[in-house]
Design a protein around this motif. Structure first.
Motif, mmCIF file in Angstrom:
data_model
loop_
_atom_site.group_PDB
_atom_site.id
_atom_site.type_symbol
_atom_site.label_atom_id
_atom_site.label_comp_id
_atom_site.label_asym_id
_atom_site.label_seq_id
_atom_site.Cartn_x
_atom_site.Cartn_y
_atom_site.Cartn_z
ATOM 1 N N GLY A 297 0.819 -1.211 0.000
ATOM 2 C CA GLY A 297 0.000 0.000 0.000
ATOM 3 C C GLY A 297 0.847 1.252 0.000
ATOM 4 O O GLY A 297 1.885 1.324 0.669
ATOM 5 N N ALA A 298 0.415 2.257 -0.742
ATOM 6 C CA ALA A 298 1.201 3.487 -0.878
ATOM 7 C C ALA A 298 1.438 4.154 0.470
ATOM 8 O O ALA A 298 2.490 4.772 0.691
ATOM 9 C CB ALA A 298 0.494 4.444 -1.832
ATOM 10 N N ASP A 299 0.479 4.044 1.381
ATOM 11 C CA ASP A 299 0.640 4.687 2.689
ATOM 12 C C ASP A 299 1.565 3.914 3.616
ATOM 13 O O ASP A 299 1.903 4.398 4.710
ATOM 14 C CB ASP A 299 -0.728 4.853 3.352
ATOM 15 C CG ASP A 299 -1.468 3.531 3.491
ATOM 16 O OD1 ASP A 299 -1.211 2.626 2.674
ATOM 17 O OD2 ASP A 299 -2.295 3.398 4.404
ATOM 18 N N LEU A 300 2.001 2.730 3.194
ATOM 19 C CA LEU A 300 2.891 1.906 4.021
ATOM 20 C C LEU A 300 4.314 1.844 3.466
ATOM 21 O O LEU A 300 5.171 1.173 4.047
ATOM 22 C CB LEU A 300 2.338 0.480 4.134
ATOM 23 C CG LEU A 300 0.933 0.336 4.740
ATOM 24 C CD1 LEU A 300 0.497 -1.115 4.720
ATOM 25 C CD2 LEU A 300 0.895 0.884 6.167
ATOM 26 N N LEU A 301 4.575 2.535 2.359
ATOM 27 C CA LEU A 301 5.896 2.479 1.737
ATOM 28 C C LEU A 301 6.931 3.194 2.606
ATOM 29 O O LEU A 301 6.691 4.297 3.115
ATOM 30 C CB LEU A 301 5.849 3.136 0.356
ATOM 31 C CG LEU A 301 5.086 2.391 -0.744
ATOM 32 C CD1 LEU A 301 5.011 3.246 -1.993
ATOM 33 C CD2 LEU A 301 5.731 1.045 -1.038
ATOM 34 N N ASP A 306 9.922 3.786 -1.615
ATOM 35 C CA ASP A 306 9.416 4.877 -2.442
ATOM 36 C C ASP A 306 10.430 5.274 -3.500
ATOM 37 O O ASP A 306 10.068 5.520 -4.663
ATOM 38 C CB ASP A 306 9.071 6.070 -1.555
ATOM 39 C CG ASP A 306 8.358 7.174 -2.326
ATOM 40 O OD1 ASP A 306 7.262 6.918 -2.835
ATOM 41 O OD2 ASP A 306 8.921 8.283 -2.413
ATOM 42 N N ARG A 307 11.700 5.306 -3.134
ATOM 43 C CA ARG A 307 12.745 5.641 -4.108
ATOM 44 C C ARG A 307 12.864 4.540 -5.168
ATOM 45 O O ARG A 307 13.119 4.839 -6.345
ATOM 46 C CB ARG A 307 14.079 5.844 -3.387
ATOM 47 C CG ARG A 307 14.145 7.128 -2.557
ATOM 48 C CD ARG A 307 15.580 7.426 -2.137
ATOM 49 N NE ARG A 307 16.090 6.420 -1.217
ATOM 50 C CZ ARG A 307 15.990 6.504 0.113
ATOM 51 N NH1 ARG A 307 15.379 7.546 0.671
ATOM 52 N NH2 ARG A 307 16.491 5.564 0.879
ATOM 53 N N LYS A 308 12.683 3.319 -4.771
ATOM 54 C CA LYS A 308 12.754 2.216 -5.730
ATOM 55 C C LYS A 308 11.652 2.336 -6.774
ATOM 56 O O LYS A 308 11.896 2.187 -7.985
ATOM 57 C CB LYS A 308 12.645 0.867 -5.008
ATOM 58 C CG LYS A 308 12.673 -0.330 -5.938
ATOM 59 C CD LYS A 308 12.418 -1.634 -5.186
ATOM 60 C CE LYS A 308 13.609 -1.985 -4.327
ATOM 61 N NZ LYS A 308 13.448 -3.330 -3.714
ATOM 62 N N LEU A 309 10.426 2.621 -6.340
ATOM 63 C CA LEU A 309 9.330 2.761 -7.291
ATOM 64 C C LEU A 309 9.518 3.986 -8.176
ATOM 65 O O LEU A 309 9.196 3.953 -9.377
ATOM 66 C CB LEU A 309 8.000 2.872 -6.540
ATOM 67 C CG LEU A 309 7.483 1.589 -5.869
ATOM 68 C CD1 LEU A 309 6.106 1.829 -5.256
ATOM 69 C CD2 LEU A 309 7.410 0.443 -6.863
#
Length: 399
Positions: A297-301, A306-309
């Motif tokens: 989930g985006a709120d759990l990154l 986040d940098r990887k995505l």
């Protein structure tokens, strides 16, 4: 603090033997097991045929597995007295039906303990058999028989059922015979917040006909009382519900909706991986390395995730993966939204956005859009009935 009142120690009560009509006469405690020698509390000297008084003719030992005491397998060696009628020569033994069923190898307390361990504590049959020092088949047969008598054949088990869940479960992985059963669960206690889900029935096979036949066989009062049916994406369950329970509302639970979106994301990632590299994912490939992060989930990154995505989405050839990821995240966010009306609005907008205008290359999103639009009413019904999830059904199937 109140002072406790003590009575004289009683091994019969402590081992629950008084309820079985037995009295302890000896014990043998070993490191790996315990044996309690018992006798039947009540004499049984009267002939079943003529009513004459019998004469004792020795004893025989009936061995029963009892519930484990101190997590040590415990066995009961019951000395059963034999009688012979002095008038008609009839021979009989003391009645031990209070302690165990005829020809059973488990005491009645052991059977109830095994059933509770399997149904409530989610222990495996193998673990229960090890605790009782009995064979797997002995315990399995006893649990099935007791479960059928106490649960399936209980005439009141359908009382008050308003919400049910239905799902299929693969119980057999060999090449012969039926592999699936249809599991029906009472979700009323979960929806009301008063207890866990209850298993109602398990029917061999998985199809519309199986569920429809099961519903048709139930009492009319039960069918009229069903308000909600939670299910997965299988259209057979939906059709059977519509035909047999026309007043009930079908709800496609969040687990399967999110799973559909996650599968579409995985398939898009795998397709782009093959198109851009010419091979399946390998160690060192950006898409392969981000496969688990994409499902988070985006709120759990975390910051590294986040940098990887960000690095993965920076490549132009990964734009289709990013589009699928954003749809997946919106669906997850809709179910996590604290406001159910707001969550319903978010998911409604997602479903409408997938109706048309999807690029031809995004075959995974087009397929997902067709499924979500076909089951839109069932999917959005969840937000009007929060807590109606098929999750407990999945949990029982996997246990």
């Amino acid at each position: 603090m109140l002072k406790p009142s003590f009575t004289c120690p009683d091994l019969n009560s402590f081992c629950l033997l008084d309820a079985l009509g037995l009295v302890v006469t000896g014990q043998l405690i070993r490191r790996d097991r315990a044996i309690l020698e018992c006798r039947v509390a009540e004499d049984d000297p009267w002939c079943r045929g003529c009513g004459g008084q019998g004469v004792p003719r020795g004893t025989v030992i009936r061995k029963l597995a009892h519930l484990p005491l101190g997590w040590r397998p415990t066995a009961l060696w019951v000395r059963v007295r034999r009688y012979r009628c002095a008038d008609c020569a009839r021979v009989w033994r003391q009645d031990t039906s209070q302690a165990a069923a005829p020809r059973a190898k488990l005491s009645r307390h052991a059977v109830l303990w095994a059933l509770k361990s399997v149904v409530i504590d989610r222990m495996s049959i193998a673990r229960v058999a090890a605790a009782l020092a009995a064979s797997w088949h002995t315990v399995n047969d006893a649990v099935l028989t007791a479960g059928r008598q106490l649960l399936i054949e209980d005439p009141t088990r359908f009382d008050g059922v308003k919400v049910i869940g239905v799902d299929e479960h693969c119980w057999r992985h060999t090449g012969k015979g039926s592999h699936y059963v249809t599991v029906v669960i009472d979700l009323t206690p979960v929806r009301a917040g008063i207890g866990p889900a209850r298993l109602l029935d398990m029917v061999p096979g998985r199809s519309k006909a199986v569920f429809k036949t099961w519903l048709d066989a139930q009492p009319q009062g039960f069918r009229e009382g069903i308000e909600v049916v939670a299910m997965d994406g299988f259209s057979g369950f939906k059709t059977a519900t519509s035909e047999e329970l026309p007043e009930a509302v079908a709800v496609m639970d969040p687990f399967h909706v999110v799973a559909l979106a996650g599968d579409a994301l995985d398939q898009a990632r795998q397709r782009v991986q093959r198109e851009t590299t010419g091979h399946r994912g390998r160690s060192g490939d950006p898409l392969y390395g981000a496969r688990r992060t994409l499902r988070t989930g985006a709120d759990l990154l975390t910051d590294p995730q986040d940098r990887k995505l960000t690095a993965v989405f920076a490549a132009d050839e990964h734009v289709e993966v990013e589009a699928s990821w954003r749809i997946y995240q919106k669906i997850v966010a809709a179910y996590r939204c604290p406001s159910k009306p707001m969550g319903k609005q978010i998911l409604t907008e997602v479903i409408h956005s997938l109706r048309r205008g999807i690029p031809v290359k995004l075959v995974e999103l087009k397929k997902l859009g067709r499924t979500l639009n076909r089951r839109a009413a069932d999917i959005l019904a969840y937000f009007d009935r929060p807590g109606t999830s098929n999750g407990p059904t999945e949990a029982i199937c996997e246990s």
